[in-house]
Design an enzyme around this catalytic site. Structure first.
Site, PDB file in Angstrom:
ATOM      1  N   LYS A  54      17.480  69.578  92.443  1.00 25.09           N
ATOM      2  CA  LYS A  54      17.314  70.053  93.820  1.00 25.09           C
ATOM      3  C   LYS A  54      16.482  71.332  93.861  1.00 25.09           C
ATOM      4  CE  LYS A  54      21.594  67.692  94.783  1.00 25.09           C
ATOM      5  NZ  LYS A  54      23.064  67.744  94.799  1.00 25.09           N
ATOM      6  N   GLN A  98      27.808  72.209  95.099  1.00 22.68           N
ATOM      7  CA  GLN A  98      27.766  70.992  94.303  1.00 22.68           C
ATOM      8  C   GLN A  98      29.158  70.388  94.137  1.00 22.68           C
ATOM      9  OE1 GLN A  98      25.062  69.316  93.205  1.00 22.68           O
ATOM     10  NE2 GLN A  98      26.437  67.739  92.411  1.00 22.68           N
ATOM     11  N   ASP A 121      23.534  69.989 103.646  1.00 19.00           N
ATOM     12  CA  ASP A 121      24.025  68.856 102.861  1.00 19.00           C
ATOM     13  C   ASP A 121      24.980  67.990 103.683  1.00 19.00           C
ATOM     14  OD1 ASP A 121      23.952  67.422 100.467  1.00 19.00           O
ATOM     15  OD2 ASP A 121      25.721  68.419  99.650  1.00 19.00           O
TER      16      ASP A 121
END
Length: 280
Positions: A54, A98, A121
């Site tokens: 990413k 994450q 996200d």
């Protein structure tokens, strides 16, 4: 019949070229350089690899990134403090925590601490609710990437029966909501589903989002169906058994090179959008 390959790797590469132009334009107009903050808790090598991918994508399109690595023993309170700091940092447009985090951390509380404006996200409860209701919000990255892929290849969703296998809060559930918003008829299957094979056999579109290698068998899938595999496991296999499908289904994603690149592309696209909104 030969199945159309829904090439997420190629589409992501082409979209990155457009993103770079948009990033350069934003900066030229006096806006801040868009930046994504990534938070990795612990030392899981797979998670570290995903985070680095990413960060690399940000660099390719001219965006900034800030990498935060916390020890595995981090507490919920310590992680919440870090998220609050990033929420208040005007140079950060998006925050990625994450998944998964170590078991002592309340992951949902930490996800929901991310401000809606920086939830690129698509992991917050509020963001999910707004998305499901058709309101403006950043969608969960993997389902959002899948929707972009389906639209790019002109896959008809309206009126079709989609079967989503998996109900996680950051993949299966938002995927189902996005398909409903696209006027598909949606069935969500999970570990308590009776006769999974029978449910999959009804599908015009099959979404593998369960996180178990080849759980969904090729023989269950209809001829002419569209097959989207969001799984990736050791040996380069997904959630869906692929043997023989390439001569029966109308379209399918490769593993790897299908859904994965589009997940990252959705994340950086939404980070740019957050930066654009912040500059207004």
């Amino acid at each position: 019949m030969s199945a159309q390959v829904l090439d997420g790797k190629l589409l992501a590469k082409n979209r990155e070229q457009l993103l770079k132009v948009a990033v350069d334009q934003l900066i030229a107009q006096g806006g801040r350089k868009p930046a994504l903050a990534t938070i990795l808790v612990g030392d899981d090598p797979s998670s570290a690899t995903y985070v680095q991918m990413k960060i690399n994508a940000c660099e390719r399109v001219g965006m900034g990134s800030k990498s935060i690595i916390l020890p595995a023993k981090t507490t919920t309170e310590e992680l919440l403090t870090e998220i609050t700091r990033l929420n208040n940092d005007p140079e950060i447009n998006g925050i990625l925590l994450q998944h998964p985090v170590p078991e002592q951390i309340d992951e949902r509380a930490c996800f929901d601490a991310i401000s809606l404006e920086k939830d690129v996200d698509g992991v917050t409860t509020q963001g999910f609710g707004r998305m499901a209701m058709g309101e403006k919000a950043f969608g969960s990255a993997t389902p959002a990437g899948i929707m972009t892929l389906l639209k790019h290849y002109d896959v008809q969703m309206e009126g079709k029966h989609a079967v989503v296998v998996g109900r996680s809060p950051i993949l299966g559930k938002p995927m189902a909501a996005m398909l409903l918003n696209a006027n598909a008829t949606v069935t969500v299957c999970h570990s308590r589903t009776v006769d999974l094979a029978q449910q999959v056999q009804k599908a015009d579109i099959v979404i593998g989002a369960v996180g178990k290698p080849e759980l969904i068998k090729a023989q269950w899938i209809n001829d002419g169906a569209v097959v989207i595999d969001a799984g990736y496991h050791v040996g380069g296999v997904g959630d869906i058994e692929k043997q023989g499908l390439e001569t029966r289904v109308s379209a399918m994603t490769p593993v790897p090179g299908g859904v994965g690149p589009m997940t990252i592309n959705a994340l950086i696209s939404q980070t740019l959008k957050a930066a654009q909104l912040a500059s207004l």
